[in-house]
Enzyme design. Sequence first.
Site, PDB file in Angstrom:
ATOM      1  N   GLU A 282       0.843  -1.197   0.000  1.00 31.70           N
ATOM      2  CA  GLU A 282       0.000   0.000   0.000  1.00 31.70           C
ATOM      3  C   GLU A 282       0.876   1.245   0.000  1.00 31.70           C
ATOM      4  OE1 GLU A 282      -3.375   2.003   2.986  1.00 31.70           O
ATOM      5  OE2 GLU A 282      -2.101   0.355   3.664  1.00 31.70           O
ATOM      6  N   LYS A 342      -9.607   1.871  -3.186  1.00 27.71           N
ATOM      7  CA  LYS A 342     -10.114   1.337  -1.926  1.00 27.71           C
ATOM      8  C   LYS A 342     -11.534   1.822  -1.674  1.00 27.71           C
ATOM      9  CE  LYS A 342      -8.880   0.857   2.964  1.00 27.71           C
ATOM     10  NZ  LYS A 342      -7.981   1.290   4.054  1.00 27.71           N
ATOM     11  N   CYS A 392      -5.268  -2.576   2.804  1.00 21.30           N
ATOM     12  CA  CYS A 392      -5.216  -2.406   4.259  1.00 21.30           C
ATOM     13  C   CYS A 392      -6.279  -3.267   4.928  1.00 21.30           C
ATOM     14  CB  CYS A 392      -5.355  -0.930   4.615  1.00 21.30           C
ATOM     15  SG  CYS A 392      -5.027  -0.548   6.359  1.00 21.30           S
TER      16      CYS A 392
END
Length: 527
Positions: A282, A342, A392
């Site tokens: 990430e 995301k 994440c």
Amino acid sequence: MLRRSTVPLDPALRHAAQRPPRTTLLPMLFAALAGASSVLAFAPVGWWPLQILALAFLFYQVGMDTSVRRSSLIGWAFGFGWSVAGMHWLYITMNRFGNIPGPMAVAAVCLLGAYMGLFGAFASGFSTWLRKRWSLPVASFLLLVLPVMWGLSDWMRGWILTGFPWVATGYAHNAGPLGGFAAIVGVYGIGAIAAVCASCIVMLTQRARWAGVGLLAGILAAGYGLSHVAWTEAQGKPISVRLLQGNVEQQKKFDPEHVMRALEMYRGMISAQPADLIALPETAVAALPQYLPPDYLPSLQKYAADSGSHVLFGIPMSDGPGSYANSVMGFGPSGQAYRYDKHHLVPFGEFVPAGFRWFVDMMRIPLGDMSRGAQVQPAFAVKDQLVLPNVCYEDVFGEEIAMQLRSMARPATMLLNVSNLAWFGESVAIPQHVQMSQMRSLETGRPMLRATNTGATVVIDGRGKIVNALPMYRHGALTAQVQGMGGMTPFIRMGNYLFLSLAALALGLAWFSGRKYADTLAKKQQT
């Protein structure tokens, strides 16, 4: 006519109601300690039976009398201890990296624990209310109502206020016999089943103790048997994978001078050896594309074409002024470009809840308010395989991954989590996160690749087993051959709907048993 809504017909309830009032503070203290001990059931320790014993202690305390208030307080204390112990690492994030003073960071962790404790209060207090309302016999209360309410409380904290299901009950069982139920009812269903096991232990204090022993043995045996069921099958040929772990210090990650060094480091790691899939963590590229050297992204695209590699890397993206996304960008050997944004954002880290701008400004975390990606986004084609990224803590929400898979015309064959867990320091948060990734593999029957900044960078197979891993807090690349899996598990097809349907059925059975039990007691009283 006897009013079941106000008169406890169960002799055990009548006896409890006639006892002198008991103190609540000491049981609350013991409940908090029992809840805190549950952290040892999760990774890295993994003593899953301890969690069942802790729940048994809670259920025994809740079943001792008829007070809804007292049950709620004990349940709240248990949930508070569970949450503070399980998520104490948030102190590191806020204090070391967010510049929050120590006392305020401690207060914030305790405030979160107080909020999370409300779900334990709901499970205990509402169960006791139903016990009185429905005049439930002890067995129905212990084996149906309490476990269902505990499972529902886990599920509720997974979506209320965007959800925070960290250390939900079922995660402790990915390596135990209850893990076999994951492909059917998911992590929340496992949590409810673990609660049934706890109630079986409490049943040892009742007359029907052998029924509890038999049910407990049957549940463990069924879970063990289900763990050997192959819900998915190999699809296509395995691909070669390289997962890069840059080990960039969090304090330097967004420093402009160090960003340039990290860019060159990752470019060197990418070009060191070709692979079918090369994945970076990430925000490995920690700058918006317009601020990168003009040749940087084209050089990665050229390497992908020249080497026959597919490259995926985390990068912040902007689609206009004030619009930022935490994204994964990819390049393929035939010139294809890929982007995943995301969707499930982190409160305070990636979006600012209403009224809390002051808190985020005080933490001074970069990129604190971001845009959401679509709920369903395409996978990245890598030869015979389709790779679906998640960023994440998106992999903590198994129902969302299941929904993505069943919504795809061609479901992904493997999952990829890209994370930067340096925010959590050298804490239990990292092995806890790996454990959650393992649960996603158990639920979907698909391998999960994890490319992280400081660890844990691992390859998890479709049965939830870690088959390759890099040492944490080291610079390196993890190389592996990974087989993609196709097919649909029951959990992919139904998500949490099956668990919720079974919960509703259990409550219906409890209500019916309460009516029958009350009628039986009424007839005895008349004679």
